[in-house]
Enzyme design. Structure first.
Site, PDB file in Angstrom:
ATOM      1  CG  ASP A 273       2.964 -15.826  -1.905  1.00  0.00           C
ATOM      2  OD1 ASP A 273       1.803 -15.552  -1.565  1.00  0.00           O
ATOM      3  OD2 ASP A 273       3.964 -15.423  -1.300  1.00  0.00           O
TER       4      ASP A 273
ATOM      5  CG  ASP B  94       3.787 -11.456  -0.736  1.00  0.00           C
ATOM      6  OD1 ASP B  94       4.439 -10.578  -1.299  1.00  0.00           O
ATOM      7  OD2 ASP B  94       4.296 -12.352  -0.068  1.00  0.00           O
TER       8      ASP B  94
ATOM      9  CG  ASP C 255       7.435 -14.051   0.790  1.00  0.00           C
ATOM     10  OD1 ASP C 255       6.263 -14.431   0.640  1.00  0.00           O
ATOM     11  OD2 ASP C 255       7.816 -13.426   1.786  1.00  0.00           O
TER      12      ASP C 255
HETATM   13  N1  ATP Z   1       4.877 -19.037  12.476  1.00  0.00           N
HETATM   14  C1  ATP Z   1       3.634 -18.700  12.728  1.00  0.00           C
HETATM   15  N2  ATP Z   1       2.962 -19.277  13.734  1.00  0.00           N
HETATM   16  C2  ATP Z   1       1.707 -18.937  13.985  1.00  0.00           C
HETATM   17  N3  ATP Z   1       1.016 -18.031  13.306  1.00  0.00           N
HETATM   18  C3  ATP Z   1       1.615 -17.404  12.299  1.00  0.00           C
HETATM   19  C4  ATP Z   1       2.959 -17.705  11.953  1.00  0.00           C
HETATM   20  N4  ATP Z   1       3.297 -16.936  10.913  1.00  0.00           N
HETATM   21  C5  ATP Z   1       2.216 -16.219  10.601  1.00  0.00           C
HETATM   22  N5  ATP Z   1       1.191 -16.477  11.447  1.00  0.00           N
HETATM   23  C6  ATP Z   1      -0.157 -15.912  11.389  1.00  0.00           C
HETATM   24  O1  ATP Z   1      -0.693 -16.205  10.088  1.00  0.00           O
HETATM   25  C7  ATP Z   1      -0.968 -15.033   9.380  1.00  0.00           C
HETATM   26  C8  ATP Z   1      -0.308 -14.965   7.995  1.00  0.00           C
HETATM   27  O2  ATP Z   1      -0.362 -16.097   7.319  1.00  0.00           O
HETATM   28  P1  ATP Z   1       0.273 -16.331   5.886  1.00  0.00           P
HETATM   29  O3  ATP Z   1       1.501 -17.131   6.043  1.00  0.00           O
HETATM   30  O4  ATP Z   1      -0.827 -16.858   5.033  1.00  0.00           O
HETATM   31  O5  ATP Z   1       0.646 -14.892   5.348  1.00  0.00           O
HETATM   32  P2  ATP Z   1       2.043 -14.300   4.941  1.00  0.00           P
HETATM   33  O6  ATP Z   1       2.632 -15.068   3.811  1.00  0.00           O
HETATM   34  O7  ATP Z   1       2.888 -14.150   6.137  1.00  0.00           O
HETATM   35  O8  ATP Z   1       1.607 -12.880   4.429  1.00  0.00           O
HETATM   36  P3  ATP Z   1       1.648 -12.349   2.951  1.00  0.00           P
HETATM   37  O9  ATP Z   1       0.664 -13.126   2.191  1.00  0.00           O
HETATM   38  O10 ATP Z   1       1.327 -10.922   3.059  1.00  0.00           O
HETATM   39  O11 ATP Z   1       3.061 -12.549   2.503  1.00  0.00           O
HETATM   40  C9  ATP Z   1      -0.389 -13.893  10.179  1.00  0.00           C
HETATM   41  O12 ATP Z   1      -1.297 -12.847  10.203  1.00  0.00           O
HETATM   42  C10 ATP Z   1      -0.158 -14.443  11.567  1.00  0.00           C
HETATM   43  O13 ATP Z   1      -1.221 -14.068  12.411  1.00  0.00           O
HETATM   44 CA    CA Z   2       4.429 -13.886   1.998  1.00  0.00          CA
END
Ligand code: ATP
Ligand code: CA
Length: 691
Positions: free
Chosen positions: A553, A244, A549
């Site tokens: 995932d 990720d 993390d």
């Molecule tokens: N706390 C939050 N509140 C609102 N929107 C959020 C928040 N955190 C992330 N986002 C939005 O959601 C998207 C990411 O979502 P997601 O949690 O699926 O990915 P991630 O786990 O952060 O990324 P990765 O998979 O690379 O680790 C971001 O691009 C952002 O625009």
């Molecule tokens: Ca992540």
């Protein structure tokens, strides 16, 4: 050595359970180990956390707990004022809240359960199983050879074909006494036993255990905590790593560096003088209420302490810069209902009631929130319809920010008639999520980790393909992938190499299998997309490692051949689904694990070759000697000595051989390669001839 190993296991287990949590104690906020929690502490709970102790829910929204570890039932249980009891060891499946600790340690339900249970760590790894097979096979061969020799010798002896050194025949039917004949038979039996002793590779299981235990300890120094022993060796044959982005390839230290609000770009990003005070107030209400983080102002002044997920922290810190007074804003309105952020929907919302009516605030992935906006808030505070031109303008600024590797989060809101809010069953109320008014978009920078680029290159040289699977915007993903060398700027950077989760999801299973190999970057993926990709890759015969993390995932981590969770930023759910925990969250450490895995595999192969050569040679010599002269060069005890010294010392020497850089220049072994390769058999027989 068994004792030391079990001590090590205990030590690792403690390490595994030593989770850091945030607590509020005596008006102060700090982080501490879950072993140091005391009754009366207040602990915040977020999605993916493990409930650290028994306690009562004080406040929270949409909190759902997975109590399967306690009750065995896999349905999540909703917690609210009516059912506020939380049990230690359960996982937070959804929502957030805070709890008051009422019981710790052995006084918890979990503690009592654990006291009645003892953990069993005696699992055997696939390699060990295979090796046991090899050892049994060799043992059988030795046994049958010994049987044949026994037969031959016995016939020769009893038919009078053996002579004493002085030339007299040893056994003459009728004349040789019973005692003498018996002694002769014993001597023959001893020879047979000696052959069996020589043939059985006693050192093999020992070597494997030693190698694994030794590497495990060494990997600990390289910041990798092995939860499942077999994963060491599996990692050595990994052919692809699905990583990720946030937190593994990037630092997970986020700051807002760009902001587009009320139709204009703020420059610098925290200069809100141009915005009317009513619009600013609306935005600040959204920031302060629609969050799972908190701002804590120490009583003695000093810098504000912001907590929450990295994204939340970035946004709250930015809010403070534009003049948000967190506690004041939060006291002015009350929260009616919350839709917590989740990775499936990629947005989070909240309904708040104040003197100015009910507002629904949304915040989430920029392009998705933008597409549900019908209007935008203009400079003078009036709501304007979102025309095609304005929409494109916003789209363009999202794209520009994403291309410079920024994570984009949009804020939007809508008014809600108080009559439309269900009086009863507010917990089931689905917040209106269409026809929103866009407030603005922020661009959050999350820099690439130093060293990732060279680690990715190392993987490439080793024939291990690195893929990025992220929940973030596809353009952001692409920009980061280029930055850390996962994508080659001169190569193809379009579909199917770079693909959105949605497109992948909608394909047929066969089509997914066909393109899985090509996918290098997948953006805007849901937790299930990650899982689908891992499954498709596995079907293609890959040995898949997954790093991650978040709770999002967890399914992929579980499905992967080797799941690697991040130790610092990782949620408990992710760690629980993993095989190895990377303690420093760094992709470079992941590559070190690959190196160790390969070294384990290579060392064991070396040891087998060594052991087999020795055994086959000794077997051949003994058989020839026995059959031709009726005696063996070394007797059983002598042979056992030789065996003992060679096996144990050999095992020790080969097991502790450190990994070499050459290991990372080979292609991965993959799934199907036999343990004892043809080259090994060739080496073996050539060497036996010399012996
Ligand atoms: N706390 C939050 N509140 C609102 N929107 C959020 C928040 N955190 C992330 N986002 C939005 O959601 C998207 C990411 O979502 P997601 O949690 O699926 O990915 P991630 O786990 O952060 O990324 P990765 O998979 O690379 O680790 C971001 O691009 C952002 O625009
Ligand atoms: Ca992540």
């Amino acid at each position: 050595s068994d004792y030391r190993q079990s001590l090590q296991f205990q030590h690792l287990n403690e390490e595994k359970q030593n989770i850091q949590v945030e607590v509020l104690r005596g008006g102060k906020r700090f982080r501490t180990s879950i072993f140091d929690l005391v009754v009366g502490d207040v602990v915040p709970l977020n999605i993916g956390d493990q409930v650290p102790a028994d306690g009562i829910l004080i406040s929270g929204h949409s909190l759902a707990i997975d109590e399967s570890s306690m009750t065995g039932e896999s349905k999540t249980v909703h917690k609210d004022q009516k059912a506020p009891f939380l049990m230690s060891g359960c996982k937070v499946a959804d929502g957030y809240g805070s709890m008051l600790v009422t019981g710790v340690g052995i006084n918890t339900e979990w503690g009592q359960l654990m006291a009645n249970l003892s953990e069993d760590n005696g699992e055997e790894t696939p390699l060990q199983v295979r090796l046991n097979g090899v050892a049994t096979f060799i043992g059988m061969v030795g046994l049958s050879v010994a049987g044949v020799v026994l037969g031959v010798l016995a016939i020769r002896y009893f038919t009078g074909h053996t002579k004493n050194p002085d030339g007299t025949v040893q056994f003459r039917a009728g004349t040789t006494g019973l005692k003498q004949g018996f002694m002769g038979a014993i001597r023959i039996l001893t020879i047979a036993v000696t052959i069996v002793v020589v043939a059985v590779p006693e050192g093999l299981p020992l070597a494997v255990t030693l190698t694994l235990a030794y590497s495990m300890r060494k990997m600990m120094l390289d910041k990798a905590l092995v939860r499942r022993l077999s994963s060491c060796e599996t990692m050595g044959s990994a052919t692809t790593i699905c990583s990720d982005k946030t937190g593994t390839l990037t630092l997970n230290k986020m700051t807002v560096v760009e902001a587009h609000f009320i139709g204009t770009r703020l420059d610098p990003c925290d200069d809100v003088r141009a915005i009317s005070s009513s619009s600013a107030a609306l935005l600040i209400e959204g920031i302060a209420q629609n969050t799972t983080g908190t701002v804590f102002l120490p009583e003695d002044g000093g810098a504000a302490d912001v907590t929450g997920s990295p994204t939340e922290k970035a946004i709250l810190s930015w809010g403070l810069k534009i003049g948000m007074d967190f506690n004041d804003v939060r006291s002015k309105s009350s929260v009616l209902h919350v839709f917590p952020f989740n990775s499936e929907k990629k947005r989070g919302g909240v309904a708040v009631q104040s003197d100015t009516g009910v507002h629904i605030h949304w915040k989430g992935a920029a392009e998705l929130v933008l597409s549900s906006c019908k209007s935008w808030l203009s400079l003078d505070g009036s709501v304007q319809p979102m025309g095609a031109q304005k929409r494109n303008e916003y789209k363009k600024s999202i794209e520009d920010m994403a291309k410079s590797s920024l994570r984009c989060v949009a804020f939007a809101y809508c008014q809600c008639d108080i009559e439309k809010i269900p009086k009863e069953d507010i917990a089931d109320w689905k917040l209106p999520e269409e026809d929103l008014t866009l407030l603005g978009i922020v661009g959050i920078k999350d820099p690439c980790r130093p060293g990732v680029r060279s680690a990715v290159q190392l993987c490439k040289n080793a024939g291990v393909k690195v893929r990025m699977v992220t929940g973030d915007n596809i353009e952001t993903a692409k920009a980061i992938a280029l930055e850390c060398g996962i994508l080659d700027a001169n190569g193809v950077i379009s579909e199917p190499f770079v693909i959105e989760g949605k497109a992948f999801r909608e394909m047929s299973e066969i089509a997914r299998g066909e393109i899985a190999d090509k996918i290098t970057v997948m953006g805007r993926s849901s937790p299930n997309d990650k899982l689908l990709l891992v499954q498709a890759l596995k079907r293609k015969g890959h040995v898949v490692a997954v790093t991650g993390d978040g709770t999002n995932d967890a399914p992929a981590l579980h499905e992967a051949d080797i799941g690697l969770a991040m130790g610092m930023s990782g949620t408990e759910v992710a760690k629980e689904s993993s095989d190895i925990i990377i303690l420093d969250d760094d992709f470079t450490s992941v590559v070190k694990v690959v190196r160790w895995g390969r070294s384990v595999y290579a060392n064991i192969q070396k040891f087998i070759q060594f052991q087999l050569t020795v055994n086959v040679a000794a077997l051949v010599i003994n058989v020839i000697a026995a059959v031709s002269s009726g005696d063996v060069p070394l007797n059983a005890v002598e042979l056992l000595w030789v065996n003992l010294i060679m096996d144990t010392l050999g095992a020790l020497a080969l097991a502790t051989e450190p990994p070499t850089d050459n290991l990372m220049k080979r292609q991965p072994v993959g799934r199907r390669e036999p343990l004892v390769t043809n080259i090994m058999w060739r080496n073996l027989f050539v060497q036996v001839e010399f012996a």
